[in-house]
Design a protein around this motif. Sequence first.
Motif, short mmCIF file in Angstrom:
data_model
loop_
_atom_site.label_atom_id
_atom_site.label_comp_id
_atom_site.label_asym_id
_atom_site.label_seq_id
_atom_site.Cartn_x
_atom_site.Cartn_y
_atom_site.Cartn_z
N UNK A 163 1.63 79.39 152.27
CA UNK A 163 0.63 78.34 152.46
C UNK A 163 -0.33 78.25 151.28
N UNK A 164 -0.41 79.34 150.51
CA UNK A 164 -1.37 79.39 149.39
C UNK A 164 -0.71 79.11 148.05
N UNK A 165 0.55 78.74 148.10
CA UNK A 165 1.34 78.62 146.88
C UNK A 165 0.65 77.79 145.80
N UNK A 166 0.16 76.60 146.18
CA UNK A 166 -0.40 75.71 145.17
C UNK A 166 -1.64 76.31 144.52
N UNK A 167 -2.37 77.12 145.28
CA UNK A 167 -3.56 77.74 144.70
C UNK A 167 -3.16 78.70 143.58
N UNK A 168 -2.06 79.42 143.77
CA UNK A 168 -1.60 80.34 142.72
C UNK A 168 -1.24 79.55 141.47
N UNK B 247 -2.33 76.62 140.61
CA UNK B 247 -3.55 76.09 140.00
C UNK B 247 -4.31 77.17 139.21
N UNK B 248 -4.19 78.41 139.66
CA UNK B 248 -4.88 79.51 138.98
C UNK B 248 -4.08 80.07 137.82
N UNK C 147 1.55 87.79 138.37
CA UNK C 147 0.20 88.07 137.87
C UNK C 147 -0.35 86.72 137.48
N UNK C 148 -1.62 86.68 137.15
CA UNK C 148 -2.24 85.40 136.80
C UNK C 148 -2.46 85.37 135.30
N UNK C 149 -1.65 84.58 134.62
CA UNK C 149 -1.77 84.51 133.17
C UNK C 149 -0.44 84.16 132.54
N UNK C 150 -0.45 84.16 131.23
CA UNK C 150 0.75 83.75 130.51
C UNK C 150 1.75 84.90 130.42
N UNK D 279 -7.94 87.16 141.90
CA UNK D 279 -6.61 87.28 142.52
C UNK D 279 -5.74 88.23 141.71
N UNK D 280 -4.87 88.92 142.38
CA UNK D 280 -3.90 89.75 141.66
C UNK D 280 -2.50 89.52 142.22
N UNK D 281 -1.52 89.79 141.35
CA UNK D 281 -0.14 89.43 141.70
C UNK D 281 0.69 90.62 142.11
N UNK D 282 1.94 90.33 142.37
CA UNK D 282 2.87 91.33 142.91
C UNK D 282 3.11 92.46 141.91
#
Lengths: 968, 102, 226
Positions: A592-597, A599-600, A615-618, A820-823
């Motif tokens: 349900x939160x997919x789009x937020x990830x 967008x971030x 993770x959040x970044x390039x 936020x942090x990723x898998x």
Amino acid sequence: MTAFSRLPAPMGLLIDRDQPLRFNFDGKPYQGFAGDSIASALAANGRWLLSRSFKYHRPRGPLTMAGQDANTLVQLPSEPNVLADLQPLAEGLTVTGQNFAGSLDNDRDALLGKFSKFMPVGFYYRSFYKPMGIWKVWEPIIRKKAGLGVLDLKFQPEYHDKAFLFVDLAVVGAGPAGLTAALHAANAGAKVLLIEQQAYLGGALAWARFDVAGQRADALRRELVDAVQGHPNIQILKEATCNAWFTDNFLPVIQGNRLYKVRAKQCIVASGAFDQPVVFRNNDLPGVMLASAAQRLIKLYAVKPGQRAVVLTGNDDGYLAALDLFEAGVDVAAVVDMRELPADAALVAALKKTGIPLHSGSTVYEALHAKGMRHVTGVDVRRIVGKGQVAGKGMQIDCDLLCMSAGYMPVYQLLCQAGGKLSYDDTQAAFALSGLPQNLGVAGSVNGRHDLDNLLREAAQVANAACASLGLQEAAAPARFAAEPRVNYDWPIFPHPDGKDFVDFDEDLQVRDIVNATRHGYRDVQLVKRFSTVGMGPSQGRHSALPTARLVAQATNRSVSETGVTTARPPFVAEKLAHVAGRGFDPYRQTAMHQRHVELGAKMMPAGVWQRPAYYGKPEEREACMQAEARHVREKVGLIDVSTLGGLDVRGPDAAELLNRLYTFAFAKQPVGRSRYALMTNEHGVVIDDGVCARFADQHFYVSATTSGVDRIYQQMLKWNAQWRLNVDITNVTAAMAAVNLAGPRARNVLRKLCTDVDLSAEDFPYLAVRQGTVAGIPARLLRVGFVGELGYEIHVPARYGEYLWDALMQAGAKDEIRPFGVETQRLLRLEKGHVIISQDTDGMTHPAEIDMGWAIARSKPFFVGKRSVEILEAQPLKRKLVGFVLPATSAKPLEGHLVLNGPDISGNVTSCEYSQTLGQIIGLAYCAFEQSAPGSTLPIRVEGGEVVQATVVKLPFFDPETQRQEL
Amino acid sequence: MKIMPCPLNGPRNISEFTYGGEFKQMPDPATCSDADWADYVFNSDNRAGLVVEWWMHNASSYWFLAERHTVTDEIVRTFDPKEIFTRRVDFAAPAQAREATV
Amino acid sequence: MAALQAQQFIERSPLYRQQADATLGRLGDSVIVAHYGEHDESPQLQRCALLDLTNLARVGFRGAAAAEYLLERGYQLPEAPNRALTQSDGSHVARLSQTEYLLLGSLRDAGARIAAEEAGWQFSETANYLLPRQDSHAWLLLTGAHIAEVMAKLCGVDLRPEAFPVGAVAQTSAARINVIVVNLPEGELPCFQILCDRASVAYFWDALLDAMAEFGGQPAGIDALL
């Protein structure tokens, strides 16, 4: 001949003379009509040479005019190996020849034919392998010579798809039998699908001659086609190929860019029969064709197939073809009948009336040609003096067209795929079929019915049987059939001492190639095929299977029934991978939160079918992102979407009992409001899943399972309880629950702002406790967990609120610098805590003791799945163990799968490994021999490039061994 | 493609189903020998003839049993496991081990 | 009044971004697409249309006592598994197994009755377990003259009217995900009510639209349904 020299109507059933089309072949402009195939338009222009053969580069022209041979393979701009006698002509089409050096008309490689005696059967297998390594020299040369067309690498893929089609009755083939059967069944109320490979209905009725007067076929065709075309119960698929028969009448039918997956309650195969060539020297020259091909050119395309013809026949149909040629204005120089007399005496009279000379008991021994072999120029006719033997002298007849009619081979491919057995009937010199499934009928010439009245009667009878099975009709009494004329000549094979008497045109195989294969010891027809490649070309033995069977039978002193023919596997005709693939369906799941990830700026990664933020970044900043996110969780507060984690609601009086049996731990006395680690083994005692089991009520447990394992675990639970009959309900609520883990020293601070109905204090809501309450006004399940080793709350809410929950937490945590942090970050954090991930750190052999999970087994329980196996395994000495290891930050970093060494042996492998900024060193998990597993031992690990690094075994966890942080 | 008659959902393409292994009786894990247990866990009969197998309809997660002939691949009959598992199964505590009801 | 936006509500369909250019209408505590363009979508619905009903209430009940519980609450129940019945108020009940029922809300009351069933259920000793179908499954409505042909491109079950009549339920696979297809027309309009995994609906929505393209299929809103 020009495009305007066509025969007058009614010849030319398929062409529209009002729609001329211009096209190019081999660089020259030509004209044809709408409705023409490439081959028919070229024939109308007097262009017969269409291709060069595969091996000897012999010139080839149309053989069947029905897409059943490889002689008409041509190149389109973006498609190689197109059948010119099937491919419809289009305005502006550019067509070229294939497989030649120089030009199609003057192919330098045609010299290869002269060397044929140096390229005997099995030549590839028996040459080029000595001396060792010589294949590497030959391979590029052979690869260049082999293969036919050219791929267009810039070709843009087209849209192909598939669709199911459900019918009462599928009829394969729209000849007289197929049309009659379809009509009969449709009239009885069946929904019928009629599948026809050609662009027209009627089959042989459209081009063959069934009576001396030549009247009957056309009248019958019009009658049947009119009735079928308007019928509300009949769906017609033209230019569609039924390419296989699969169990329970599942038929792949290709039409255009679509593959229909037809499911038919009943199926009738009325696929017809293949006209067979005669084997003699140069029987492959352009201008030598099947009688049916000449008739197709006349009737379907109004093309005069030649000026002066010889008809070589072994049945009455050759006489009828001669009459067709005569009426089309062809000078028929002779009918050569391999028999002494035709079955129907009226045919001799009819022939006499036209003045066509008849040579009985004779055959064409050799087709003649001028230099360049571009077309047949005449024939050498000899008396037949024995089986395959001819008189020493004969007569030469000039001609530019030689028509052959040696008999018929049933189009048995689909029927054999359905389990039908072929047997050879010596009196008819033909194959017959038996042993078909009950829901599969067969009618027409494929079943040996060549007499038109017999054939129509049989089609009606078979349709009646299908309707009876469908419950639409009473089964009628069996029909009576008149005796069938013999249509197959039993030995239409006349070997020539100089060869070029082709059995298989695709593979350039001559009589001696087949016979030699048997002399090499390949007596089985299947082995003859593999050794000689007979029947392996594009026409898949349609014209070579019968002469091969006869030759092998003779060479091995057996009957044709005993040798049989090779297996006919799907597909019936060549099919494109695009048809098999269809439109790709690659399901994916998003939380349900997919789009937020997104967008971030998250880098998304697949986790099974789920898409998760890594993770959040390039991607190029992976390491830095992970370390920053990890530090943030350790120092402040982070938020991770854990919706993909499996979730199962187990409810009812036996809920605890069920879990007791499925997991290794004990759950009967687990207090409400607490969670407990849950480890699952299979009957082999192998660890297959783990999770957290939260008890929200006496009869309600909420059990988590691994993302990739939950569906399987859920199904196994249902299977077990189908046997145990416990009073419990198991529901997979994975997708129904959106969930996050709010983790870090400031987590409580953040949650307090949104959750007021639960006392969040460490005393009231301690580590491993679970609560139900509301977060941001949403009903939520709260679990104190410690997977990443920090104060953490898993918050599970109904999926419809998932995105809102994410927003609310991100907003509420702003002041605490929530991030936020990723898998991948989570994997690093859990690794620091030494937590295993089932299926990453375990494999198909891992049992609990190997991963130090003995504490998670309740041994006093009467039963759990795998209990007996675990007991047996635990009684044996441990062979390997999963251990934690460390390496200095400067060391080469082992990767997952890298080997652990024990002296000269491999003792295990690395399962997880990362650099930990928190600890300032490389940390990892690896299997090793038991004797290497004590903390302090040195663990040699072979890393990328073969270097061996010496890791040190340490006690787990790596970080916060007193677990103070998560219990805050 | 073969059609499997599902007792709950009717005839369906066999691609809608998951094979669940051959149907076998679990020996009492508390009392059987290691060899019997190993035989149960590791070995399959692989009989040529009529066998009973577990199958699951994927979309409904419904488990059932099928009688299938392994030579002809004919599915003779499919039925709900309740036909065989007529009552609740319990396991005795190891101390007073007795035969499980399966 | 400013136009409604999905993000103003805490309950959201996973498809709301795909509906950004649609006009939304209020539906209980959330929103639903009223219509896309300005023109009447009735002809589109008759031909081939896809509607997102994910925000409309639905709930499941399972257990030995489920039938009794629902009968007491005034529902008419299908006689056999894989059958469905439309109730007098426009909501639907589908029976998925011997002991499992799926309740689909009606647009007429904006799903209020079924939403109340979900809110009012209490865990008790009786074997009647609530299944969170609104959260586990998305709900799509495929309408028009070509619904069986569209589904034949995705699904191996014969869904033609002669094999899959009104009131029939198929639990099957479509475009390689599990779905529940229910043949329940809206009046004269042929309709398949399709329930699929909520997490897969973005994928499935695109797969359906692709299959619908050759029939001129388009997404539509509920205005033309009412």
